[in-house]
Design a protein around this motif. Sequence first.
Motif, PDB file in Angstrom:
ATOM      1  N   GLN A  29       0.860  -1.195   0.000  1.00 50.90           N
ATOM      2  CA  GLN A  29       0.000   0.000   0.000  1.00 50.90           C
ATOM      3  C   GLN A  29       0.886   1.231   0.000  1.00 50.90           C
ATOM      4  OE1 GLN A  29      -3.118   0.184   2.965  1.00 50.90           O
ATOM      5  NE2 GLN A  29      -3.046   2.408   2.989  1.00 50.90           N
ATOM      6  N   ASP A  30       0.705   2.087  -1.007  1.00 49.76           N
ATOM      7  CA  ASP A  30       1.459   3.329  -1.096  1.00 49.76           C
ATOM      8  C   ASP A  30       0.567   4.488  -0.679  1.00 49.76           C
ATOM      9  OD1 ASP A  30       3.796   2.105  -2.095  1.00 49.76           O
ATOM     10  OD2 ASP A  30       2.969   2.106  -4.125  1.00 49.76           O
ATOM     11  N   GLY A  31       0.882   5.117   0.445  1.00 44.34           N
ATOM     12  CA  GLY A  31       0.108   6.260   0.914  1.00 44.34           C
ATOM     13  C   GLY A  31      -1.201   5.865   1.553  1.00 44.34           C
ATOM     14  N   PRO A  32      -2.035   6.858   1.861  1.00 44.45           N
ATOM     15  CA  PRO A  32      -3.339   6.587   2.484  1.00 44.45           C
ATOM     16  C   PRO A  32      -4.222   5.750   1.558  1.00 44.45           C
ATOM     17  CG  PRO A  32      -2.826   8.938   2.540  1.00 44.45           C
ATOM     18  CD  PRO A  32      -1.790   8.283   1.679  1.00 44.45           C
ATOM     19  N   TRP A  33      -5.101   4.947   2.143  1.00 42.13           N
ATOM     20  CA  TRP A  33      -6.026   4.098   1.400  1.00 42.13           C
ATOM     21  C   TRP A  33      -7.209   4.958   0.987  1.00 42.13           C
ATOM     22  CZ3 TRP A  33      -5.773  -0.072  -1.246  1.00 42.13           C
ATOM     23  CH2 TRP A  33      -6.863  -0.927  -1.437  1.00 42.13           C
ATOM     24  N   ALA A  34      -7.066   5.705  -0.124  1.00 42.93           N
ATOM     25  CA  ALA A  34      -8.100   6.665  -0.490  1.00 42.93           C
ATOM     26  C   ALA A  34      -8.173   6.948  -1.979  1.00 42.93           C
ATOM     27  CB  ALA A  34      -7.852   7.984   0.254  1.00 42.93           C
ATOM     28  N   THR A  35      -7.420   6.223  -2.801  1.00 41.12           N
ATOM     29  CA  THR A  35      -7.391   6.496  -4.229  1.00 41.12           C
ATOM     30  C   THR A  35      -7.952   5.312  -5.008  1.00 41.12           C
ATOM     31  OG1 THR A  35      -5.403   7.840  -3.906  1.00 41.12           O
ATOM     32  CG2 THR A  35      -5.893   7.145  -6.150  1.00 41.12           C
ATOM     33  N   VAL A  36      -9.009   5.553  -5.780  1.00 38.78           N
ATOM     34  CA  VAL A  36      -9.596   4.486  -6.590  1.00 38.78           C
ATOM     35  C   VAL A  36      -8.514   3.920  -7.512  1.00 38.78           C
ATOM     36  CG1 VAL A  36     -11.289   3.982  -8.400  1.00 38.78           C
ATOM     37  CG2 VAL A  36     -11.925   5.415  -6.451  1.00 38.78           C
ATOM     38  N   GLY A  37      -8.448   2.588  -7.579  1.00 40.40           N
ATOM     39  CA  GLY A  37      -7.439   1.906  -8.378  1.00 40.40           C
ATOM     40  C   GLY A  37      -6.250   1.429  -7.555  1.00 40.40           C
ATOM     41  N   GLN A  38      -6.135   1.925  -6.345  1.00 38.39           N
ATOM     42  CA  GLN A  38      -5.049   1.535  -5.446  1.00 38.39           C
ATOM     43  C   GLN A  38      -5.194   0.059  -5.069  1.00 38.39           C
ATOM     44  OE1 GLN A  38      -5.181   4.113  -2.068  1.00 38.39           O
ATOM     45  NE2 GLN A  38      -3.034   3.828  -1.575  1.00 38.39           N
ATOM     46  N   THR A  39      -4.077  -0.646  -4.903  1.00 39.56           N
ATOM     47  CA  THR A  39      -4.108  -2.047  -4.492  1.00 39.56           C
ATOM     48  C   THR A  39      -3.220  -2.252  -3.274  1.00 39.56           C
ATOM     49  OG1 THR A  39      -2.282  -2.685  -5.926  1.00 39.56           O
ATOM     50  CG2 THR A  39      -4.500  -2.887  -6.849  1.00 39.56           C
ATOM     51  N   ARG A  40      -3.497  -3.336  -2.550  1.00 43.57           N
ATOM     52  CA  ARG A  40      -2.670  -3.748  -1.426  1.00 43.57           C
ATOM     53  C   ARG A  40      -2.896  -5.237  -1.188  1.00 43.57           C
ATOM     54  NH1 ARG A  40      -5.830  -0.603   3.493  1.00 43.57           N
ATOM     55  NH2 ARG A  40      -7.798  -1.724   3.339  1.00 43.57           N
ATOM     56  N   SER A  41      -1.929  -5.878  -0.572  1.00 45.85           N
ATOM     57  CA  SER A  41      -2.056  -7.296  -0.224  1.00 45.85           C
ATOM     58  C   SER A  41      -2.320  -7.406   1.263  1.00 45.85           C
ATOM     59  CB  SER A  41      -0.777  -8.045  -0.569  1.00 45.85           C
ATOM     60  OG  SER A  41      -0.597  -8.075  -1.962  1.00 45.85           O
ATOM     61  N   VAL A  42      -3.311  -8.211   1.609  1.00 39.16           N
ATOM     62  CA  VAL A  42      -3.675  -8.436   3.003  1.00 39.16           C
ATOM     63  C   VAL A  42      -3.300  -9.873   3.353  1.00 39.16           C
ATOM     64  CG1 VAL A  42      -5.561  -8.475   4.671  1.00 39.16           C
ATOM     65  CG2 VAL A  42      -5.570  -6.779   2.828  1.00 39.16           C
ATOM     66  N   SER A  46      -3.421 -14.975   1.788  1.00 38.28           N
ATOM     67  CA  SER A  46      -3.424 -13.558   1.436  1.00 38.28           C
ATOM     68  C   SER A  46      -4.438 -13.296   0.338  1.00 38.28           C
ATOM     69  CB  SER A  46      -2.031 -13.117   0.979  1.00 38.28           C
ATOM     70  OG  SER A  46      -1.676 -13.755  -0.221  1.00 38.28           O
ATOM     71  N   ASN A  47      -4.798 -12.036   0.199  1.00 38.52           N
ATOM     72  CA  ASN A  47      -5.652 -11.614  -0.901  1.00 38.52           C
ATOM     73  C   ASN A  47      -5.208 -10.232  -1.320  1.00 38.52           C
ATOM     74  OD1 ASN A  47      -7.361  -9.510   0.460  1.00 38.52           O
ATOM     75  ND2 ASN A  47      -7.881 -11.241   1.730  1.00 38.52           N
ATOM     76  N   THR A  48      -5.538  -9.877  -2.542  1.00 36.73           N
ATOM     77  CA  THR A  48      -5.217  -8.553  -3.059  1.00 36.73           C
ATOM     78  C   THR A  48      -6.498  -7.745  -3.099  1.00 36.73           C
ATOM     79  OG1 THR A  48      -3.406  -9.415  -4.386  1.00 36.73           O
ATOM     80  CG2 THR A  48      -4.286  -7.258  -5.010  1.00 36.73           C
ATOM     81  N   GLU A  49      -6.462  -6.574  -2.492  1.00 40.37           N
ATOM     82  CA  GLU A  49      -7.618  -5.669  -2.509  1.00 40.37           C
ATOM     83  C   GLU A  49      -7.358  -4.555  -3.508  1.00 40.37           C
ATOM     84  OE1 GLU A  49      -9.222  -5.804   2.073  1.00 40.37           O
ATOM     85  OE2 GLU A  49      -7.971  -4.117   1.477  1.00 40.37           O
ATOM     86  N   THR A  50      -8.394  -4.204  -4.253  1.00 38.05           N
ATOM     87  CA  THR A  50      -8.345  -3.050  -5.142  1.00 38.05           C
ATOM     88  C   THR A  50      -9.477  -2.122  -4.749  1.00 38.05           C
ATOM     89  OG1 THR A  50      -7.466  -4.399  -6.949  1.00 38.05           O
ATOM     90  CG2 THR A  50      -8.426  -2.262  -7.541  1.00 38.05           C
ATOM     91  N   LEU A  51      -9.151  -0.873  -4.495  1.00 33.12           N
ATOM     92  CA  LEU A  51     -10.166   0.113  -4.124  1.00 33.12           C
ATOM     93  C   LEU A  51     -10.904   0.526  -5.398  1.00 33.12           C
ATOM     94  CD1 LEU A  51     -11.338   1.746  -1.793  1.00 33.12           C
ATOM     95  CD2 LEU A  51      -9.578   3.457  -2.194  1.00 33.12           C
ATOM     96  N   VAL A  52     -12.191   0.175  -5.492  1.00 36.54           N
ATOM     97  CA  VAL A  52     -12.952   0.446  -6.711  1.00 36.54           C
ATOM     98  C   VAL A  52     -13.924   1.618  -6.569  1.00 36.54           C
ATOM     99  CG1 VAL A  52     -12.718  -1.902  -7.611  1.00 36.54           C
ATOM    100  CG2 VAL A  52     -14.671  -1.336  -6.174  1.00 36.54           C
ATOM    101  N   ALA A  53     -14.199   2.055  -5.349  1.00 34.35           N
ATOM    102  CA  ALA A  53     -15.047   3.234  -5.134  1.00 34.35           C
ATOM    103  C   ALA A  53     -14.718   3.826  -3.773  1.00 34.35           C
ATOM    104  CB  ALA A  53     -16.523   2.876  -5.207  1.00 34.35           C
ATOM    105  N   TYR A  54     -14.728   5.133  -3.713  1.00 28.44           N
ATOM    106  CA  TYR A  54     -14.454   5.848  -2.464  1.00 28.44           C
ATOM    107  C   TYR A  54     -15.357   7.072  -2.475  1.00 28.44           C
ATOM    108  CZ  TYR A  54     -11.632   8.214   1.138  1.00 28.44           C
ATOM    109  OH  TYR A  54     -11.188   8.829   2.278  1.00 28.44           O
ATOM    110  N   ASP A  55     -16.417   7.049  -1.665  1.00 24.80           N
ATOM    111  CA  ASP A  55     -17.408   8.126  -1.695  1.00 24.80           C
ATOM    112  C   ASP A  55     -17.611   8.652  -0.286  1.00 24.80           C
ATOM    113  OD1 ASP A  55     -19.451   9.878  -2.156  1.00 24.80           O
ATOM    114  OD2 ASP A  55     -20.903   8.358  -2.763  1.00 24.80           O
ATOM    115  N   ARG A  56     -17.052   9.811   0.005  1.00 20.97           N
ATOM    116  CA  ARG A  56     -17.154  10.401   1.332  1.00 20.97           C
ATOM    117  C   ARG A  56     -18.291  11.429   1.401  1.00 20.97           C
ATOM    118  NH1 ARG A  56     -15.101  14.441   4.490  1.00 20.97           N
ATOM    119  NH2 ARG A  56     -14.500  13.812   6.575  1.00 20.97           N
TER     120      ARG A  56
END
Length: 92
Positions: free
Chosen positions: A49-62, A69-79
């Motif tokens: 994870q690079d930087g805060p978890w707040a950018t659509v398209g961002q990925t990280r491994s959990v 493990s699994n790979t997460e991709t942020l597909v929507a972020y609506d505050r």
Amino acid sequence: MAAPYLLTSSTVVQAPVEVAFDGVMNAPLEELFPHRAGIIPPVQEVTGQDGPWATVGQTRSVITADGNSNTETLVAYDRAGEWLRLDVQLAV
């Protein structure tokens, strides 16, 4: 590839919506999920994870405590609005 399925979880928090959303988004997953939740083991580590978890398209491994493990991709972020939504796509 297996068909995707939807898992949801919710918790009531006595705080303004924006405060609760920001708190969850900024908390390390290891602190949010330190114990087993049904069939999901506790989170042991997050990598990639690079930087805060707040950018659509961002990925990280959990990585979970059972070594999987699994790979997460942020597909929507609506505050905005009365309800806040975060959508994550998992690749297991």
